[in-house]
Design a protein around this motif. Structure first.
Motif, mmCIF file in Angstrom:
data_model
loop_
_atom_site.group_PDB
_atom_site.id
_atom_site.type_symbol
_atom_site.label_atom_id
_atom_site.label_comp_id
_atom_site.label_asym_id
_atom_site.label_seq_id
_atom_site.Cartn_x
_atom_site.Cartn_y
_atom_site.Cartn_z
ATOM 1 N N THR A 156 -29.992 43.782 5.403
ATOM 2 C CA THR A 156 -29.047 44.885 5.300
ATOM 3 C C THR A 156 -28.816 45.259 3.843
ATOM 4 O O THR A 156 -28.941 44.420 2.945
ATOM 5 N N TRP A 157 -28.467 46.543 3.643
ATOM 6 C CA TRP A 157 -28.147 47.073 2.325
ATOM 7 C C TRP A 157 -26.796 47.795 2.426
ATOM 8 O O TRP A 157 -26.700 48.851 3.073
ATOM 9 N N TRP B 268 -29.832 48.896 7.813
ATOM 10 C CA TRP B 268 -30.365 47.647 8.338
ATOM 11 C C TRP B 268 -31.849 47.742 8.682
ATOM 12 O O TRP B 268 -32.381 48.819 8.893
ATOM 13 N N LYS B 269 -32.455 46.569 8.727
ATOM 14 C CA LYS B 269 -33.832 46.406 9.193
ATOM 15 C C LYS B 269 -33.825 45.260 10.189
ATOM 16 O O LYS B 269 -33.403 44.146 9.864
ATOM 17 N N ILE B 270 -34.269 45.529 11.420
ATOM 18 C CA ILE B 270 -34.280 44.514 12.468
ATOM 19 C C ILE B 270 -35.708 44.297 12.969
ATOM 20 O O ILE B 270 -36.351 45.246 13.439
ATOM 21 N N PRO B 271 -36.232 43.075 12.865
ATOM 22 C CA PRO B 271 -37.565 42.783 13.414
ATOM 23 C C PRO B 271 -37.475 42.652 14.933
ATOM 24 O O PRO B 271 -36.766 41.790 15.460
ATOM 25 N N ARG B 272 -38.190 43.497 15.660
ATOM 26 C CA ARG B 272 -38.097 43.524 17.111
ATOM 27 C C ARG B 272 -39.346 42.958 17.803
ATOM 28 O O ARG B 272 -39.585 43.212 18.982
ATOM 29 N N ALA C 54 -28.796 52.899 10.114
ATOM 30 C CA ALA C 54 -27.668 52.911 9.187
ATOM 31 C C ALA C 54 -26.402 53.265 9.942
ATOM 32 O O ALA C 54 -26.433 54.011 10.925
ATOM 33 N N ILE C 55 -25.289 52.729 9.480
ATOM 34 C CA ILE C 55 -23.976 53.082 10.005
ATOM 35 C C ILE C 55 -23.071 53.355 8.806
ATOM 36 O O ILE C 55 -23.145 52.660 7.788
#
Length: 308
Positions: free
Chosen positions: A162-163, A171-175, A183-184
């Motif tokens: 996350t940044w 965010w970056k999520i490995p799926r 982003a939120i």
């Protein structure tokens, strides 16, 4: 009792299943033509396995920690419970199968414009922009906007990245078979911030979706109409995730059913302090991360769904 549930999301379907098991007659009204939330990362703690039978088969990847990349320091937060990457769409449909088997009637393409009549109890599980909340005359919660998309790049890493940004994070999520970026943040600014991040890192996403994320606990004072999940503003202040909090709220409702006033009091008693101190902790972490990052430890361990 005869119960109407507005919204066939995970909270509404979970309540339908449990209420039917207790012998009540339940009708679920869903405005969309199909069940399944698509604008969600589907990152849930291991608690989800105990709530939804058969959900283990939906696991795409397992997450042990998150890296928070502040401008001058990266902090690793380890979770006491693993997070599981799943398809929220598939989870909702699994819950729908369970609810139907229990006896719930689910009506699709049913846009409810007023509080349903002819029912002993009505439960609003109709999301962030809840019609039931509006018809009860309750105030809107504050909103953030979440936006996400996917890159066809396999990634089985055991950590999320996350940044932090204003009022949120990227965010970056490995799926597993693909990688999710999202982003939120502030609803007026977050898309531009996210697109600039993607451009800077030469990333091009597919299947972009977006959704409002509520930020305040809103309770109903009506003895026969209650709110649950996003309709009640139940999302984690730090991440915006709402599934586990929503199901915990649903269990409070079930425990106190059909006394909705008692449910309201228990909801405020349980979540009120947790929301307050979580907001305070999130603010402190961001303040230190952007201004005095050297104070923050490089490794922190927290409980997956509750900071306090």
């Amino acid at each position: 009792m005869k119960v109407a549930i507005v919204g066939a999301g995970i909270n509404g379907l979970y309540l339908a299943w449990k209420l039917c098991e207790s012998g009540h007659r339940v009708a679920v009204f869903e405005r969309k033509e199909k069940i399944g939330k698509e604008a969600c990362s589907g990152l849930f703690s291991e608690r989800i396995l105990g709530f939804i039978p058969g959900s283990r088969k939906l696991i795409q990847n397992q997450i042990n920690s998150v890296l928070i990349h502040f401008p001058r320091r990266t902090v690793r937060i380890k979770f006491s419970r693993k997070f599981l990457v799943m398809s929220h769409f598939e989870l909702d449909n699994l819950a729908a199968v369970i609810a139907k088997k229990a006896g719930a009637e689910i009506f699709l393409n049913s846009f409810v414009k007023e509080i349903p009549q002819g029912f002993d109890r009505v439960i609003g599980c109709d999301g962030a922009v809840s019609v039931i909340r509006k018809k009860l005359g309750l105030s809107k919660p504050k909103f953030r906007l979440g936006v996400l998309g996917f890159i066809q790049k396999p990634d089985n890493s055991s950590f999320v990245e996350t940044w932090p940004i204003k009022e949120g994070f990227i965010w970056k999520i490995p799926r597993g078979k693909e990688t999710e970026y999202g982003a939120i943040g502030n609803s007026k600014e977050v898309k531009n911030i996210f697109y600039n991040f993607l451009k800077k890192n030469n990333l091009q996403i597919e299947r972009e979706t977006a959704a409002l994320v509520p930020q305040d606990l809103i309770v109903s004072l009506n003895g026969s109409v209650a709110l649950c999940g996003d309709a009640a503003g139940l999302c984690k202040p730090w991440s915006g995730g709402g599934v586990i909090w929503g199901i915990i709220a649903a269990n409070l409702l079930l425990k106190n059913f059909p006394d909705f006033i008692k449910y309201k009091n228990n909801l405020k008693r349980f979540f009120g302090p947790r929301i307050f101190f979580s907001r305070l902790a999130t603010w402190a972490a961001y303040f230190l991360g952007f201004n005095f990052s050297w104070i923050l430890p490089k490794n922190i361990k927290i409980e997956s769904d509750f900071l306090f």
